[in-house]
Design an enzyme around this catalytic site. Structure first.
Site, mmCIF file in Angstrom:
data_model
loop_
_atom_site.group_PDB
_atom_site.id
_atom_site.type_symbol
_atom_site.label_atom_id
_atom_site.label_comp_id
_atom_site.label_asym_id
_atom_site.label_seq_id
_atom_site.Cartn_x
_atom_site.Cartn_y
_atom_site.Cartn_z
ATOM 1 C CE1 TYR A 194 -3.898 -2.100 -0.232
ATOM 2 C CE2 TYR A 194 -2.685 -3.472 1.332
ATOM 3 C CZ TYR A 194 -3.709 -3.315 0.422
ATOM 4 O OH TYR A 194 -4.555 -4.365 0.148
ATOM 5 C CB CYS A 209 -4.866 2.478 15.947
ATOM 6 S SG CYS A 209 -4.167 1.572 17.349
ATOM 7 C CG HIS A 240 -14.382 -2.317 -0.571
ATOM 8 N ND1 HIS A 240 -14.329 -2.865 -1.834
ATOM 9 C CD2 HIS A 240 -15.410 -2.950 0.056
ATOM 10 C CE1 HIS A 240 -15.277 -3.790 -1.961
ATOM 11 N NE2 HIS A 240 -15.948 -3.860 -0.834
HETATM 12 P P1 OAD Z 1 -12.970 -5.140 -11.012
HETATM 13 O O1 OAD Z 1 -11.580 -5.019 -11.495
HETATM 14 O O2 OAD Z 1 -13.433 -6.464 -10.523
HETATM 15 O O3 OAD Z 1 -14.010 -4.698 -12.141
HETATM 16 C C1 OAD Z 1 -13.851 -3.496 -12.850
HETATM 17 C C2 OAD Z 1 -15.018 -3.374 -13.802
HETATM 18 O O4 OAD Z 1 -14.912 -2.125 -14.460
HETATM 19 C C3 OAD Z 1 -15.085 -4.443 -14.887
HETATM 20 O O5 OAD Z 1 -16.410 -4.980 -14.938
HETATM 21 C C4 OAD Z 1 -14.755 -3.691 -16.183
HETATM 22 O O6 OAD Z 1 -15.478 -4.182 -17.307
HETATM 23 C C5 OAD Z 1 -15.222 -2.291 -15.831
HETATM 24 N N1 OAD Z 1 -14.509 -1.206 -16.538
HETATM 25 C C6 OAD Z 1 -13.195 -1.114 -16.834
HETATM 26 N N2 OAD Z 1 -12.917 0.045 -17.427
HETATM 27 C C7 OAD Z 1 -14.086 0.734 -17.520
HETATM 28 C C8 OAD Z 1 -14.470 2.002 -18.043
HETATM 29 N N3 OAD Z 1 -13.580 2.835 -18.593
HETATM 30 N N4 OAD Z 1 -15.776 2.357 -17.960
HETATM 31 C C9 OAD Z 1 -16.711 1.514 -17.403
HETATM 32 N N5 OAD Z 1 -16.397 0.314 -16.895
HETATM 33 C C10 OAD Z 1 -15.110 -0.084 -16.949
HETATM 34 O O7 OAD Z 1 -13.166 -4.008 -9.878
HETATM 35 P P2 OAD Z 1 -14.312 -3.882 -8.777
HETATM 36 O O8 OAD Z 1 -15.600 -4.392 -9.269
HETATM 37 O O9 OAD Z 1 -14.253 -2.487 -8.278
HETATM 38 O O10 OAD Z 1 -11.843 -4.924 -2.972
HETATM 39 O O11 OAD Z 1 -13.757 -4.842 -7.666
HETATM 40 C C11 OAD Z 1 -14.468 -4.972 -6.449
HETATM 41 C C12 OAD Z 1 -13.507 -5.174 -5.303
HETATM 42 O O12 OAD Z 1 -12.650 -6.275 -5.592
HETATM 43 C C13 OAD Z 1 -12.551 -4.032 -5.065
HETATM 44 O O13 OAD Z 1 -13.089 -2.986 -4.304
HETATM 45 C C14 OAD Z 1 -11.416 -4.689 -4.328
HETATM 46 C C15 OAD Z 1 -11.317 -5.981 -5.125
HETATM 47 O O14 OAD Z 1 -10.851 -7.075 -4.415
HETATM 48 C C16 OAD Z 1 -10.983 -4.710 -1.971
HETATM 49 O O15 OAD Z 1 -9.835 -4.380 -2.133
HETATM 50 C C17 OAD Z 1 -11.577 -4.904 -0.618
#
Ligand code: OAD
Length: 239
Positions: free
Chosen positions: A57, A118, A110
């Site tokens: 991070y 802490c 998230h």
């Molecule tokens: P993902 O990486 O799983 O999904 C991203 C989504 O964004 C996909 O469905 C893509 O098709 C879409 N996408 C990409 N570029 C785009 C654009 N320009 N316009 C519109 N859509 C687009 O990410 P999240 O769904 O956010 O959790 O993932 C959920 C969680 O999984 C995250 O918050 C993280 C991860 O593990 C934690 O870290 C707790």
């Protein structure tokens, strides 16, 4: 017939920040194709090897500090300023692009990259600097208990009471740029729909919970969301 929505919820995921140059999680170049979730995003990993997790991070922080909001984030600001209703953003993103764009009522379920919690006293503070397991809490003074305020697998999501209230009262639920595979966020659409909300999904492609939405807009969020915001504003004027 044109509708006016009194309460709008916008759920966002990594896809809304993609056009700001930030990697999503599950794409080919995504974070979870370069790193194992088990090593950097679980509570077990943090307790076993906190400095490895801190390093991950620490390396991410400068990129997210420098990132700029894109047209999709700015479209939300426009909607909040002009639509004149109760509009909340529930984000899974740990970046701060919603805030940089001027979005209000943002709920980071998230967590946030620029916050540290802490694990001893629960104190949360902000920093864009590096953190290590040797640092101590500015509130209780205990060391080796600071954790990025990011919700790891195995931890509870933040602000869930507020989120439940928002999902149960919204009339329009818009999901932008999330793959719909990580629960409970992936199930929010079901709750909103159950309580009577219209549902719209904005994504580049079909997602795994795509069948739950009433309407789909396929395309980049940076174009699709401003278009949707303009449509909502026009409908409101006509109503
Ligand atoms: P993902 O990486 O799983 O999904 C991203 C989504 O964004 C996909 O469905 C893509 O098709 C879409 N996408 C990409 N570029 C785009 C654009 N320009 N316009 C519109 N859509 C687009 O990410 P999240 O769904 O956010 O959790 O993932 C959920 C969680 O999984 C995250 O918050 C993280 C991860 O593990 C934690 O870290 C707790």
């Amino acid at each position: 017939m044109a509708k006016i929505y009194k309460n709008i919820v916008i759920l966002t995921g990594a896809g809304i920040s993609a056009e700001s140059g930030l990697a999503t999680f599950r794409s080919e170049n995504g974070l979870w194709n370069k790193h194992r979730v088990e090593d950097v995003a679980t509570i077990e990993a943090y307790w076993k090897n906190p400095d490895y997790v801190h390093d991950f991070y620490n390396q991410m922080r400068p990129e997210l500090f420098n990132a700029k909001p894109n047209a999709a984030h700015l479209a939300i600001t426009k909607l909040q300023e002009k639509y004149n209703s109760n509009i909340n953003v529930i984000t899974q993103n740990v970046d701060t692009l919603h805030e940089k764009a001027g979005n209000k009522n943002v709920w980071h379920i998230h967590g946030q990259i620029n916050q540290i919690v802490c694990m001893n006293c629960g104190h949360v503070f902000e920093t864009w600097g590096d953190v290590s397991s040797e640092d101590s809490c500015p509130h209780c003074g205990i060391s080796a208990m600071l954790k990025p305020n990011i919700v790891f697998f195995g931890e509870n999501l933040l602000y869930m009471d507020k989120v439940d209230e928002l999902l149960q009262t919204c009339n329009l639920f818009i999901s932008v740029g999330t793959s719909g595979v990580v629960y409970p966020a992936a199930g929010f659409v079901q709750v909103a729909k159950f309580y009577g909300a219209d549902t719209i999904e904005v994504n580049l492609e079909e997602t795994s919970n795509n069948y739950l939405f009433g309407r789909h807009i396929y395309g980049k969020a940076g174009k699709a969301l401003p278009d949707l915001v303009n449509e909502l504003l026009e409908q409101k004027e006509e109503a």
